[in-house]
Scaffold this active site. Structure first.
Site, PDB file in Angstrom:
ATOM      1  N   GLY A  29     106.240  81.752  71.546  1.00 57.85           N
ATOM      2  CA  GLY A  29     105.582  80.667  72.188  1.00 57.85           C
ATOM      3  C   GLY A  29     104.817  80.126  69.791  1.00 57.85           C
ATOM      4  N   VAL A  76     102.024  91.924  78.262  1.00 59.41           N
ATOM      5  CA  VAL A  76     100.770  93.413  77.367  1.00 59.41           C
ATOM      6  C   VAL A  76      99.429  93.150  78.103  1.00 59.41           C
ATOM      7  CG1 VAL A  76     100.992  92.187  75.203  1.00 59.41           C
ATOM      8  CG2 VAL A  76      99.148  91.431  77.289  1.00 59.41           C
ATOM      9  N   TYR A  81     105.278 101.421  75.806  1.00 57.32           N
ATOM     10  CA  TYR A  81     106.073 102.528  74.706  1.00 57.32           C
ATOM     11  C   TYR A  81     106.812 102.039  73.605  1.00 57.32           C
ATOM     12  CZ  TYR A  81     106.638 106.734  71.934  1.00 57.32           C
ATOM     13  OH  TYR A  81     106.377 107.015  70.285  1.00 57.32           O
ATOM     14  N   LYS A 122      97.578 103.803  67.517  1.00 57.47           N
ATOM     15  CA  LYS A 122      97.409 104.842  67.802  1.00 57.47           C
ATOM     16  C   LYS A 122      98.150 105.888  67.892  1.00 57.47           C
ATOM     17  CE  LYS A 122      92.903 107.166  69.168  1.00 57.47           C
ATOM     18  NZ  LYS A 122      93.335 107.804  71.120  1.00 57.47           N
ATOM     19  N   TYR A 162      88.415  82.222  77.355  1.00 60.87           N
ATOM     20  CA  TYR A 162      89.507  81.844  75.803  1.00 60.87           C
ATOM     21  C   TYR A 162      88.525  83.301  75.130  1.00 60.87           C
ATOM     22  CZ  TYR A 162      92.387  81.287  72.291  1.00 60.87           C
ATOM     23  OH  TYR A 162      92.798  80.785  71.307  1.00 60.87           O
ATOM     24  N   TYR A 176      88.249 100.592  67.406  1.00 56.03           N
ATOM     25  CA  TYR A 176      89.257 101.605  67.051  1.00 56.03           C
ATOM     26  C   TYR A 176      89.022 101.851  65.714  1.00 56.03           C
ATOM     27  CZ  TYR A 176      92.025 102.482  71.698  1.00 56.03           C
ATOM     28  OH  TYR A 176      92.765 101.940  72.635  1.00 56.03           O
ATOM     29  N   THR A 192      96.128  75.217  64.544  1.00 54.73           N
ATOM     30  CA  THR A 192      97.370  75.326  63.781  1.00 54.73           C
ATOM     31  C   THR A 192      97.681  73.959  64.489  1.00 54.73           C
ATOM     32  OG1 THR A 192      96.757  77.443  62.856  1.00 54.73           O
ATOM     33  CG2 THR A 192      99.101  76.622  62.744  1.00 54.73           C
ATOM     34  N   HIS A 198     103.453  72.742  72.612  1.00 55.86           N
ATOM     35  CA  HIS A 198     103.927  72.067  73.988  1.00 55.86           C
ATOM     36  C   HIS A 198     103.741  70.897  73.357  1.00 55.86           C
ATOM     37  CE1 HIS A 198     103.933  77.408  75.601  1.00 55.86           C
ATOM     38  NE2 HIS A 198     102.728  76.765  74.290  1.00 55.86           N
TER      39      HIS A 198
HETATM   40  N1  NAD Z   1      97.940  77.296  67.952  1.00 53.74           N
HETATM   41  C1  NAD Z   1      96.532  77.738  67.380  1.00 53.74           C
HETATM   42  O1  NAD Z   1      96.189  77.218  66.751  1.00 53.74           O
HETATM   43  C2  NAD Z   1      95.627  78.836  67.613  1.00 53.74           C
HETATM   44  C3  NAD Z   1      94.338  78.534  66.861  1.00 53.74           C
HETATM   45  C4  NAD Z   1      93.693  79.553  67.073  1.00 53.74           C
HETATM   46  C5  NAD Z   1      94.307  81.044  67.873  1.00 53.74           C
HETATM   47  N2  NAD Z   1      95.668  80.933  68.159  1.00 53.74           N
HETATM   48  C6  NAD Z   1      95.296  81.988  68.775  1.00 53.74           C
HETATM   49  O2  NAD Z   1      97.165  82.765  69.157  1.00 53.74           O
HETATM   50  C7  NAD Z   1      98.511  83.311  69.385  1.00 53.74           C
HETATM   51  C8  NAD Z   1      99.287  82.160  69.108  1.00 53.74           C
HETATM   52  O3  NAD Z   1      98.952  81.027  70.178  1.00 53.74           O
HETATM   53  P1  NAD Z   1     100.437  79.450  70.351  1.00 53.74           P
HETATM   54  O4  NAD Z   1      99.623  78.651  69.702  1.00 53.74           O
HETATM   55  O5  NAD Z   1     101.642  80.123  69.726  1.00 53.74           O
HETATM   56  O6  NAD Z   1      99.937  80.035  71.428  1.00 53.74           O
HETATM   57  P2  NAD Z   1     101.366  79.671  72.877  1.00 53.74           P
HETATM   58  O7  NAD Z   1     101.051  79.753  74.120  1.00 53.74           O
HETATM   59  O8  NAD Z   1     102.732  78.998  72.156  1.00 53.74           O
HETATM   60  O9  NAD Z   1     102.224  81.469  72.612  1.00 53.74           O
HETATM   61  C9  NAD Z   1     100.908  82.319  73.100  1.00 53.74           C
HETATM   62  C10 NAD Z   1     101.583  82.588  73.864  1.00 53.74           C
HETATM   63  O10 NAD Z   1     101.635  84.115  74.436  1.00 53.74           O
HETATM   64  C11 NAD Z   1     102.213  84.433  75.963  1.00 53.74           C
HETATM   65  N3  NAD Z   1     101.893  85.327  76.565  1.00 53.74           N
HETATM   66  C12 NAD Z   1     100.213  84.674  77.699  1.00 53.74           C
HETATM   67  N4  NAD Z   1     100.117  85.649  78.338  1.00 53.74           N
HETATM   68  C13 NAD Z   1     100.832  86.706  77.962  1.00 53.74           C
HETATM   69  C14 NAD Z   1     101.125  88.173  78.114  1.00 53.74           C
HETATM   70  N5  NAD Z   1      99.453  88.996  79.637  1.00 53.74           N
HETATM   71  N6  NAD Z   1     101.784  89.104  78.149  1.00 53.74           N
HETATM   72  C15 NAD Z   1     102.807  88.304  77.612  1.00 53.74           C
HETATM   73  N7  NAD Z   1     102.246  87.885  76.662  1.00 53.74           N
HETATM   74  C16 NAD Z   1     102.003  86.802  76.965  1.00 53.74           C
HETATM   75  C17 NAD Z   1     102.945  83.360  76.210  1.00 53.74           C
HETATM   76  O11 NAD Z   1     104.168  83.129  77.551  1.00 53.74           O
HETATM   77  C18 NAD Z   1     103.502  82.768  74.759  1.00 53.74           C
HETATM   78  O12 NAD Z   1     104.781  82.995  74.326  1.00 53.74           O
HETATM   79  C19 NAD Z   1      96.925  83.576  70.816  1.00 53.74           C
HETATM   80  O13 NAD Z   1      96.564  84.271  70.236  1.00 53.74           O
HETATM   81  C20 NAD Z   1      95.914  82.493  70.323  1.00 53.74           C
HETATM   82  O14 NAD Z   1      95.525  82.495  70.891  1.00 53.74           O
HETATM   83  C21 NAD Z   1      96.402  79.965  68.308  1.00 53.74           C
END
Ligand code: NAD
Length: 350
Positions: A29, A76, A81, A122, A162, A176, A192, A198
């Site tokens: 991502g 996920v 493992y 763990k 979310y 945990y 960020t 995207h």
């Molecule tokens: N970008 C931001 O501003 C921001 C802000 C707060 C929190 N976050 C957190 O940071 C993390 C990354 O965000 P991002 O901006 O890179 O978003 P993104 O959507 O670009 O990346 C998320 C990634 O997770 C993958 N993914 C989604 N569901 C999945 C699953 N079930 N199994 C495996 N992979 C899965 C997607 O394919 C993608 O590659 C996220 O957890 C998001 O909540 C991001």
């Protein structure tokens, strides 16, 4: 790096560094791909795990030839493992358009994903970091938000899959830690931006840049006085890596974001100026549950990690605009951008 002591035939000992094996879930991502890049540049072995829901191969293509990089297609929400020393748990769609597409799956990704990754940590005694979010504060009544603020979240709204999923993931991390003495780190990430966002997912920075570059109307929801703070991706990654490398007593939650606030109207004007665009600014009604203001208090990150963002908005925007200009020039990605944008929500957090 882990250090091991080797006893040589001569009876002398020698200290050797062992390469860290690091799992990055959501590694293809936006943030994950930058994190993989950073960890590889620091000499680690990186396993990128992703189900490619919002991630893309394009984001990590340049890493595929690196012998220390491995890609696994996996969801996920199912256990896995792996032998690893650290886990960065980033897997989760992050923009409203994506996380509202299948809200049940979003909650599963946060909650089952956290359970599976914590279980793995763990089992193999790995240190684990959760990419939490400023969305856990909901529509905050405290400003700026400090980590001890418990939030103001609607549990049944369209963003709840979310927000509440991430809140439950934090609960699991702390249980945990209390129950199983796991080494945990929780980062609350604020909005960020940067290259590899995207193009069409409705995040405000990418929306404005694409609209400006294509000469379309720049859409502001509400009057544009609502503010957000924007952190450049390199600064954010630096914060995450510092948190992971901090002493075990530092577990968080720790806000990682840029406290400098801009209104949506200011942001739109800066982007129009920097992209030399003649687009008009137009206003639409605000979506439900959209927070008026969100700004991190980063005192904890400054004190405990010696971290603060160093990239000015204009500098970060320059690199981000250049990235989107590149996508527009590339015949393989051009169509992606010229598709009419989906119903765009001005997200509080990406
Ligand atoms: N970008 C931001 O501003 C921001 C802000 C707060 C929190 N976050 C957190 O940071 C993390 C990354 O965000 P991002 O901006 O890179 O978003 P993104 O959507 O670009 O990346 C998320 C990634 O997770 C993958 N993914 C989604 N569901 C999945 C699953 N079930 N199994 C495996 N992979 C899965 C997607 O394919 C993608 O590659 C996220 O957890 C998001 O909540 C991001």
């Amino acid at each position: 790096m882990n250090e091991i002591t080797i006893l040589k035939a001569s009876g002398k000992t020698k200290n050797m560094h062992l390469q860290q094996r690091i799992l990055v879930t959501g590694g293809s991502g936006f943030l994950g791909s930058h994190l993989c890049e950073r960890l590889l540049s620091q000499g680690a072995e990186v396993i990128c795990l992703d189900n490619f829901f919002t991630g893309s191969r394009r984001n990590i293509e340049h890493l595929l030839d690196n012998k220390r990089f491995e890609l696994i297609r996996h969801d996920v929400t199912f256990p896995i493992y792996l032998e690893i020393d650290q886990i960065y748990n980033l897997a989760c769609p992050a923009s409203p358009i994506h996380y509202q597409h299948d809200p049940v799956q979003t909650t599963k990704t946060s909650v089952h994903g956290a359970i599976n990754m914590l279980g793995l940590a763990k089992r193999v005694k790995a240190k684990i970091l959760q990419a939490s979010t400023s969305e856990v504060y909901g529509d905050p009544t405290v400003h700026p938000q400090t980590e001890d603020y418990w939030g103001h979240v609607n549990p049944i709204g369209s963003r709840s899959c979310y927000d509440e999923g991430k809140r439950c993931a934090e609960t699991l991390f702390f249980d945990y830690w209390r129950q199983h003495k796991l080494r945990i780190k929780v980062a609350r990430i604020f909005n960020t931006y940067g290259p590899r966002m995207h193009p069409n997912d409705g995040r405000v920075v990418s929306n404005f840049i694409i609209q400006a570059l294509l000469g379309r109307d720049v859409t502001i929801y509400g009057d544009g006085s609502q503010t957000r703070s924007f952190c450049y991706v390199d600064d954010l990654i630096d914060g995450l890596v510092r948190l992971m490398g901090s002493p075990d007593s530092i577990i968080g939650p720790i806000n990682i974001g840029n406290p400098v606030e801009f209104s949506m109207l200011e942001l739109a004007k800066v982007i129009l100026d920097m992209s030399h665009s003649r687009s008009r600014i137009v206003h639409r009604p605000l979506p439900q549950d959209d927070p008026r203001q969100r700004q991190p208090d980063i005192t904890k990150a400054q004190d405990l990690l010696g971290w603060e963002p160093s990239t000015a908005l204009r500098e970060g925007l320059r690199k981000t605009i250049a990235y989107f200009e590149g996508l527009l020039r590339d015949p393989h990605t051009k169509d992606l951008l010229s598709e009419s944008p989906q119903e765009m929500i001005q997200p509080s957090d990406a």
